[in-house]
Design a protein around this motif. Sequence first.
Motif, PDB file in Angstrom:
ATOM      1  N   GLU A  20      14.430  13.891  22.118  1.00 15.46           N
ATOM      2  CA  GLU A  20      13.337  14.013  22.831  1.00 15.46           C
ATOM      3  C   GLU A  20      13.382  15.335  23.922  1.00 15.46           C
ATOM      4  OE1 GLU A  20      12.387   9.258  22.715  1.00 15.46           O
ATOM      5  OE2 GLU A  20      13.323  10.245  24.557  1.00 15.46           O
ATOM      6  N   ARG A  21      14.538  15.653  24.457  1.00 13.37           N
ATOM      7  CA  ARG A  21      14.743  16.699  25.095  1.00 13.37           C
ATOM      8  C   ARG A  21      14.282  18.152  24.386  1.00 13.37           C
ATOM      9  NH1 ARG A  21      18.889  14.040  27.583  1.00 13.37           N
ATOM     10  NH2 ARG A  21      20.632  15.009  26.246  1.00 13.37           N
ATOM     11  N   ASP A  22      14.445  18.087  23.077  1.00 19.06           N
ATOM     12  CA  ASP A  22      14.206  19.013  22.195  1.00 19.06           C
ATOM     13  C   ASP A  22      12.812  19.182  21.797  1.00 19.06           C
ATOM     14  OD1 ASP A  22      15.376  21.455  20.918  1.00 19.06           O
ATOM     15  OD2 ASP A  22      14.954  20.482  19.131  1.00 19.06           O
ATOM     16  N   GLY A  23      11.996  18.162  22.363  1.00 16.35           N
ATOM     17  CA  GLY A  23      10.504  18.210  21.900  1.00 16.35           C
ATOM     18  C   GLY A  23      10.278  17.296  20.491  1.00 16.35           C
ATOM     19  N   GLY A  24      11.311  16.695  20.036  1.00 12.62           N
ATOM     20  CA  GLY A  24      10.978  15.962  18.964  1.00 12.62           C
ATOM     21  C   GLY A  24      10.862  14.343  19.205  1.00 12.62           C
TER      22      GLY A  24
ATOM     23  N   ILE B 247      17.112   8.798  13.113  1.00 13.17           N
ATOM     24  CA  ILE B 247      16.166   9.568  12.136  1.00 13.17           C
ATOM     25  C   ILE B 247      15.137  10.177  13.254  1.00 13.17           C
ATOM     26  CG2 ILE B 247      16.529   8.355  10.245  1.00 13.17           C
ATOM     27  CD1 ILE B 247      14.083   6.458  11.164  1.00 13.17           C
ATOM     28  N   ALA B 248      14.611  11.611  12.966  1.00 12.13           N
ATOM     29  CA  ALA B 248      13.743  12.204  13.635  1.00 12.13           C
ATOM     30  C   ALA B 248      12.830  13.200  12.905  1.00 12.13           C
ATOM     31  CB  ALA B 248      14.627  12.955  14.705  1.00 12.13           C
ATOM     32  N   THR B 249      11.825  13.829  13.600  1.00 13.76           N
ATOM     33  CA  THR B 249      10.829  14.598  13.296  1.00 13.76           C
ATOM     34  C   THR B 249      10.633  15.431  14.507  1.00 13.76           C
ATOM     35  OG1 THR B 249       8.779  15.128  12.205  1.00 13.76           O
ATOM     36  CG2 THR B 249       8.874  13.117  13.541  1.00 13.76           C
ATOM     37  N   GLY B 250      10.209  16.602  14.124  1.00 16.47           N
ATOM     38  CA  GLY B 250       9.935  17.585  15.175  1.00 16.47           C
ATOM     39  C   GLY B 250      10.948  18.158  15.982  1.00 16.47           C
ATOM     40  N   THR B 251      12.124  18.159  15.319  1.00 18.64           N
ATOM     41  CA  THR B 251      13.268  19.094  15.916  1.00 18.64           C
ATOM     42  C   THR B 251      14.126  19.587  14.775  1.00 18.64           C
ATOM     43  OG1 THR B 251      15.213  18.686  17.302  1.00 18.64           O
ATOM     44  CG2 THR B 251      14.509  16.636  16.176  1.00 18.64           C
ATOM     45  N   ARG B 252      14.790  20.615  14.947  1.00 15.59           N
ATOM     46  CA  ARG B 252      15.499  21.499  13.743  1.00 15.59           C
ATOM     47  C   ARG B 252      16.857  21.566  14.305  1.00 15.59           C
ATOM     48  NH1 ARG B 252      13.434  24.157   9.550  1.00 15.59           N
ATOM     49  NH2 ARG B 252      11.528  23.429   8.992  1.00 15.59           N
TER      50      ARG B 252
ATOM     51  N   GLN C 106       0.857  -1.200   0.017  1.00 11.06           N
ATOM     52  CA  GLN C 106      -0.077   0.016  -0.125  1.00 11.06           C
ATOM     53  C   GLN C 106       0.804   1.289   0.049  1.00 11.06           C
ATOM     54  OE1 GLN C 106      -3.681  -0.339   2.128  1.00 11.06           O
ATOM     55  NE2 GLN C 106      -2.656  -2.156   3.345  1.00 11.06           N
ATOM     56  N   ARG C 107       0.365   2.242  -0.334  1.00 12.21           N
ATOM     57  CA  ARG C 107       1.204   3.575  -0.481  1.00 12.21           C
ATOM     58  C   ARG C 107       0.414   4.649  -0.357  1.00 12.21           C
ATOM     59  NH1 ARG C 107       1.962   7.327  -4.908  1.00 12.21           N
ATOM     60  NH2 ARG C 107       4.077   8.229  -4.762  1.00 12.21           N
ATOM     61  N   SER C 108       1.114   5.668   0.243  1.00 11.85           N
ATOM     62  CA  SER C 108       0.313   6.958   0.421  1.00 11.85           C
ATOM     63  C   SER C 108       1.536   8.126  -0.047  1.00 11.85           C
ATOM     64  CB  SER C 108      -0.199   7.197   1.888  1.00 11.85           C
ATOM     65  OG  SER C 108       0.793   7.410   2.868  1.00 11.85           O
ATOM     66  N   GLU C 109       1.169   9.354  -0.228  1.00  9.42           N
ATOM     67  CA  GLU C 109       2.258  10.293  -0.491  1.00  9.42           C
ATOM     68  C   GLU C 109       2.360  11.373   0.610  1.00  9.42           C
ATOM     69  OE1 GLU C 109       1.747  12.248  -4.124  1.00  9.42           O
ATOM     70  OE2 GLU C 109       2.020  10.276  -4.989  1.00  9.42           O
ATOM     71  N   SER C 110       3.508  11.904   0.813  1.00 13.06           N
ATOM     72  CA  SER C 110       3.944  12.595   1.937  1.00 13.06           C
ATOM     73  C   SER C 110       5.225  13.578   1.688  1.00 13.06           C
ATOM     74  CB  SER C 110       4.249  11.920   3.333  1.00 13.06           C
ATOM     75  OG  SER C 110       4.963  12.615   4.054  1.00 13.06           O
ATOM     76  N   SER C 111       5.227  14.829   2.206  1.00 12.10           N
ATOM     77  CA  SER C 111       6.570  15.479   1.993  1.00 12.10           C
ATOM     78  C   SER C 111       6.949  15.799   3.309  1.00 12.10           C
ATOM     79  CB  SER C 111       6.311  16.509   0.983  1.00 12.10           C
ATOM     80  OG  SER C 111       5.103  17.324   1.818  1.00 12.10           O
ATOM     81  N   ALA C 112       6.851  15.033   4.307  1.00 12.99           N
ATOM     82  CA  ALA C 112       7.342  15.364   5.539  1.00 12.99           C
ATOM     83  C   ALA C 112       8.954  15.283   5.731  1.00 12.99           C
ATOM     84  CB  ALA C 112       7.105  14.281   6.624  1.00 12.99           C
ATOM     85  N   GLU C 113       9.411  16.426   6.563  1.00  3.89           N
ATOM     86  CA  GLU C 113      10.900  16.562   6.608  1.00  3.89           C
ATOM     87  C   GLU C 113      11.284  15.587   7.633  1.00  3.89           C
ATOM     88  OE1 GLU C 113      12.314  20.819   6.756  1.00  3.89           O
ATOM     89  OE2 GLU C 113      12.610  20.019   8.717  1.00  3.89           O
ATOM     90  N   LEU C 114      12.414  15.029   7.554  1.00  5.39           N
ATOM     91  CA  LEU C 114      13.336  14.129   8.192  1.00  5.39           C
ATOM     92  C   LEU C 114      14.600  14.546   8.555  1.00  5.39           C
ATOM     93  CD1 LEU C 114      12.725  10.979   9.252  1.00  5.39           C
ATOM     94  CD2 LEU C 114      14.417  10.450   7.538  1.00  5.39           C
ATOM     95  N   GLY C 115      15.075  14.637   9.988  1.00  2.00           N
ATOM     96  CA  GLY C 115      16.270  15.003  10.342  1.00  2.00           C
ATOM     97  C   GLY C 115      17.008  13.874  10.727  1.00  2.00           C
ATOM     98  N   TYR C 116      18.483  13.794  10.460  1.00  2.00           N
ATOM     99  CA  TYR C 116      19.038  12.531  10.704  1.00  2.00           C
ATOM    100  C   TYR C 116      20.498  12.799  10.989  1.00  2.00           C
ATOM    101  CZ  TYR C 116      21.017  12.186   5.796  1.00  2.00           C
ATOM    102  OH  TYR C 116      21.725  12.479   4.817  1.00  2.00           O
ATOM    103  N   THR C 117      21.052  11.719  11.644  1.00  2.00           N
ATOM    104  CA  THR C 117      22.645  11.806  11.958  1.00  2.00           C
ATOM    105  C   THR C 117      23.042  10.505  11.745  1.00  2.00           C
ATOM    106  OG1 THR C 117      22.338  13.696  13.812  1.00  2.00           O
ATOM    107  CG2 THR C 117      24.483  12.132  13.771  1.00  2.00           C
TER     108      THR C 117
END
Length: 270
Positions: free
Chosen positions: A230-234, A246-251, A153-164
């Motif tokens: 997580e401490r940064d709210g992500g 990999i993370a979301t909700g933190t910049r 199954q597939r859906s579309e998204s353009s969410a941003e992803l942070g990573y180290t």
Amino acid sequence: MVPTESPAVTAVAPGSVTPIFVPPRSSQDGSFGVSFAIEDGVEATVEPSDEISISLDGEPTAVEPVENVLDRLSVAAAVSLSASIPVGYGFGASGAATLATALAANEAFDLGRDREQLLDAAHHAEIDAGTGLGDVFIQDRGGLVWNTGDGIQRSESSAELGYTALDGIATSAVLDDERTVERVREHGQEGLSRVTPGQSLRELLELSWTFVQRAGLATDRVIDEVRRVERDGGVASMAMLGETVIATGTRNVLERTTRITNEGARITEL
Ligand SMILES: Nc1ncnc2c1ncn2[C@@H]1O[C@H](COP(=O)(O)OP(=O)(O)OP(=O)(O)O)[C@@H](O)[C@H]1O
Ligand SMILES: CC(C)(CO)[C@@H](O)C(=O)[O-]
């Protein structure tokens, strides 16, 4: 003078990230899981040659699944790979290189295979090398792609992803360890049963982090980085399979940023 036309063909495939997966019981079966394609990926330029040679970012390299796919297509070529994702860190670079090589080889040698046949060749080349279980199915389509047992199954998204990307993990070394695979299977099933269409990336990474910890895959360095997010709210987890957070909700916490892409693998230069 009439310029000679170069027979080289270039294709690109997106990298992919797998937050949760369930390895199959037999190599004949497919894996289940949830993954998404990302904007960065691997470009492959394929040029017919007397023997197979592969370079990665200009350096001669062995990439077993790429060799396998050329064998499966019964061609010999010089393949130049150029990666905008780190290789071996859980971004499916081996699958992207293999799929892009298959698409480009089909044009360079005028093989006349359809997309399904090329995808199948790339998938089996990855399985034989032990470098991936299903990455190419995501890289073929782009977007968020999941299979909980009822088909793809597939859906579309353009969410941003942070990573180290901290360090590599050889996918084949993990998949060869039966005890680890059994743990991954058990907790992967549980995580996957909670995946629902329309879920946010945040919810998906939460489920992934529970799975990764229970399956015993998280390293100390990954745990530290996840806590910093997580401490940064992500929300953060680990990419399968690399020592990559990999993370979301933190910049502010992780080193790099990419985005989910809805575009799959394609020819870029004929
Ligand atoms: N510099 C390099 N570092 C790591 N692997 C490399 C490198 N150069 C070539 N390779 C080859 O690339 C492949 C990496 O496969 P692997 O499946 O471990 O990584 P990946 O595809 O980037 O990540 P994953 O499948 O875990 O998402 C292997 O076949 C390996 O031999
Ligand atoms: C095996 C895997 C889950 C992690 O490397 C992924 O590469 C895949 O599904 O091919």
